[in-house]
Motif scaffolding. Structure first.
Motif, PDB file in Angstrom:
ATOM      1  N   SER A 131       4.028   7.691   1.581  1.00 50.65           N
ATOM      2  CA  SER A 131       4.840   6.480   1.659  1.00 50.65           C
ATOM      3  C   SER A 131       4.928   5.795   0.295  1.00 50.65           C
ATOM      4  O   SER A 131       4.069   5.967  -0.561  1.00 50.65           O
ATOM      5  CB  SER A 131       4.246   5.506   2.687  1.00 50.65           C
ATOM      6  N   ASP A 132       5.989   5.079   0.114  1.00 52.60           N
ATOM      7  CA  ASP A 132       6.209   4.212  -1.035  1.00 52.60           C
ATOM      8  C   ASP A 132       6.096   4.956  -2.376  1.00 52.60           C
ATOM      9  O   ASP A 132       6.756   5.954  -2.568  1.00 52.60           O
ATOM     10  CB  ASP A 132       5.246   3.027  -0.959  1.00 52.60           C
ATOM     11  N   TYR A 133       5.258   4.496  -3.283  1.00 50.81           N
ATOM     12  CA  TYR A 133       5.160   5.126  -4.597  1.00 50.81           C
ATOM     13  C   TYR A 133       4.586   6.538  -4.530  1.00 50.81           C
ATOM     14  O   TYR A 133       4.925   7.392  -5.340  1.00 50.81           O
ATOM     15  CB  TYR A 133       4.334   4.264  -5.562  1.00 50.81           C
ATOM     16  N   GLU A 134       3.711   6.801  -3.578  1.00 50.55           N
ATOM     17  CA  GLU A 134       3.190   8.160  -3.422  1.00 50.55           C
ATOM     18  C   GLU A 134       4.331   9.107  -3.039  1.00 50.55           C
ATOM     19  O   GLU A 134       4.410  10.235  -3.522  1.00 50.55           O
ATOM     20  CB  GLU A 134       2.074   8.208  -2.376  1.00 50.55           C
ATOM     21  N   ALA A 135       5.233   8.652  -2.175  1.00 51.86           N
ATOM     22  CA  ALA A 135       6.394   9.461  -1.796  1.00 51.86           C
ATOM     23  C   ALA A 135       7.302   9.699  -3.001  1.00 51.86           C
ATOM     24  O   ALA A 135       7.833  10.802  -3.184  1.00 51.86           O
ATOM     25  CB  ALA A 135       7.165   8.771  -0.676  1.00 51.86           C
ATOM     26  N   ALA A 141       0.782  19.629   6.832  1.00 47.70           N
ATOM     27  CA  ALA A 141       1.838  18.609   6.850  1.00 47.70           C
ATOM     28  C   ALA A 141       1.370  17.445   5.982  1.00 47.70           C
ATOM     29  O   ALA A 141       0.261  16.947   6.142  1.00 47.70           O
ATOM     30  CB  ALA A 141       2.108  18.148   8.270  1.00 47.70           C
ATOM     31  N   VAL A 142       2.210  17.044   5.053  1.00 46.41           N
ATOM     32  CA  VAL A 142       1.888  15.929   4.170  1.00 46.41           C
ATOM     33  C   VAL A 142       2.931  14.841   4.386  1.00 46.41           C
ATOM     34  O   VAL A 142       4.133  15.110   4.341  1.00 46.41           O
ATOM     35  CB  VAL A 142       1.886  16.364   2.689  1.00 46.41           C
ATOM     36  N   THR A 143       2.465  13.627   4.621  1.00 45.92           N
ATOM     37  CA  THR A 143       3.342  12.471   4.775  1.00 45.92           C
ATOM     38  C   THR A 143       2.939  11.441   3.729  1.00 45.92           C
ATOM     39  O   THR A 143       1.767  11.061   3.658  1.00 45.92           O
ATOM     40  CB  THR A 143       3.199  11.847   6.178  1.00 45.92           C
ATOM     41  N   ILE A 185       0.830  -1.199   0.000  1.00 47.10           N
ATOM     42  CA  ILE A 185       0.000   0.000   0.000  1.00 47.10           C
ATOM     43  C   ILE A 185       0.868   1.253   0.000  1.00 47.10           C
ATOM     44  O   ILE A 185       1.787   1.381   0.793  1.00 47.10           O
ATOM     45  CB  ILE A 185      -0.939   0.009   1.222  1.00 47.10           C
ATOM     46  N   SER A 186       0.573   2.146  -0.913  1.00 51.44           N
ATOM     47  CA  SER A 186       1.179   3.473  -0.930  1.00 51.44           C
ATOM     48  C   SER A 186       0.109   4.432  -0.431  1.00 51.44           C
ATOM     49  O   SER A 186      -1.063   4.271  -0.760  1.00 51.44           O
ATOM     50  CB  SER A 186       1.570   3.876  -2.351  1.00 51.44           C
ATOM     51  N   GLY A 187       0.518   5.421   0.322  1.00 44.62           N
ATOM     52  CA  GLY A 187      -0.496   6.327   0.837  1.00 44.62           C
ATOM     53  C   GLY A 187       0.004   7.727   1.082  1.00 44.62           C
ATOM     54  O   GLY A 187       1.200   7.992   1.101  1.00 44.62           O
ATOM     55  N   VAL A 188      -0.978   8.619   1.264  1.00 48.66           N
ATOM     56  CA  VAL A 188      -0.699  10.016   1.588  1.00 48.66           C
ATOM     57  C   VAL A 188      -1.566  10.398   2.772  1.00 48.66           C
ATOM     58  O   VAL A 188      -2.769  10.147   2.771  1.00 48.66           O
ATOM     59  CB  VAL A 188      -1.023  10.953   0.403  1.00 48.66           C
ATOM     60  N   ASN A 189      -0.957  10.970   3.794  1.00 51.00           N
ATOM     61  CA  ASN A 189      -1.686  11.514   4.937  1.00 51.00           C
ATOM     62  C   ASN A 189      -1.482  13.025   4.949  1.00 51.00           C
ATOM     63  O   ASN A 189      -0.359  13.504   4.791  1.00 51.00           O
ATOM     64  CB  ASN A 189      -1.186  10.922   6.257  1.00 51.00           C
TER      65      ASN A 189
END
Length: 176
Positions: A157-161, A153-155, A132-136
């Motif tokens: 992960s993975d492909y989203e990053a 603030a944007v965090t 899972i790729s995600g954006v918070n």
């Protein structure tokens, strides 16, 4: 892996997708720029030179369409990545995208199947990616009287990053 990072640092991908190299290794080293096959075939050779079992994998990018595995015409392929085996485990490698992590292929390459090319055997490999790729996103809004303060603030992960890294790298102001 140091070899992958080294390759990314010395070569620039010209944005052209190919399943065959257009340049010799000497031309690539001299010009420091090449297509996806030029760079990733060079990476395959570099990994092998350091004793790592590595194979080129030809594939079709998402925008090029899926490959019909029963009838794989050469025109169906348009990109090369690398599959390296370290301690018996397979890892993906790509040196065209600066921000693509070792063990992953570019998002544009996640498209069903790729063909691992070896002089003794050919093997279809799955290009599916199930993590899972995600954006918070977090917003803090302070409003006191006429004063407003908004923090975001944007965090990712993975492909989203990876998408954010590429976006910010191409939009950074050039330093003089």
């Amino acid at each position: 892996l140091i070899i992958v990072d080294f390759t990314k640092n010395i070569f620039v991908w010209n944005g052209v997708n190919r399943q065959f190299a257009n340049k010799s290794a000497a031309e690539l080293v001299k010009e420091k720029s090449g297509n996806s096959a030029d760079i990733n075939l060079w990476l395959t050779g570099a990994l092998r030179a350091f004793g790592i079992e590595a194979y080129p994998v030809i594939l079709s990018t998402r925008s090029h369409g899926k490959i019909v595995a029963d009838y794989p015409f050469s025109s169906a392929f348009n990109f090369v990545v690398v599959c390296a085996f370290i301690d018996g485990k397979a890892y993906w490698a790509d040196a065209t995208d600066t921000y693509c992590q070792f063990g992953k292929i570019p998002i544009s390459c996640i498209n069903d199947l790729g063909l691992m090319v070896d002089k003794d055997k050919m093997k279809w490999l799955s290009l599916q990616y199930n993590d899972i790729s995600g954006v918070n996103q977090m917003f803090v809004i302070d409003s006191v009287g006429d004063n407003q303060n908004i923090q975001v603030a944007v965090t990712a992960s993975d492909y989203e990053a990876q998408k954010y890294r590429n976006l910010y790298a191409t939009n950074l102001p050039k330093l003089k």
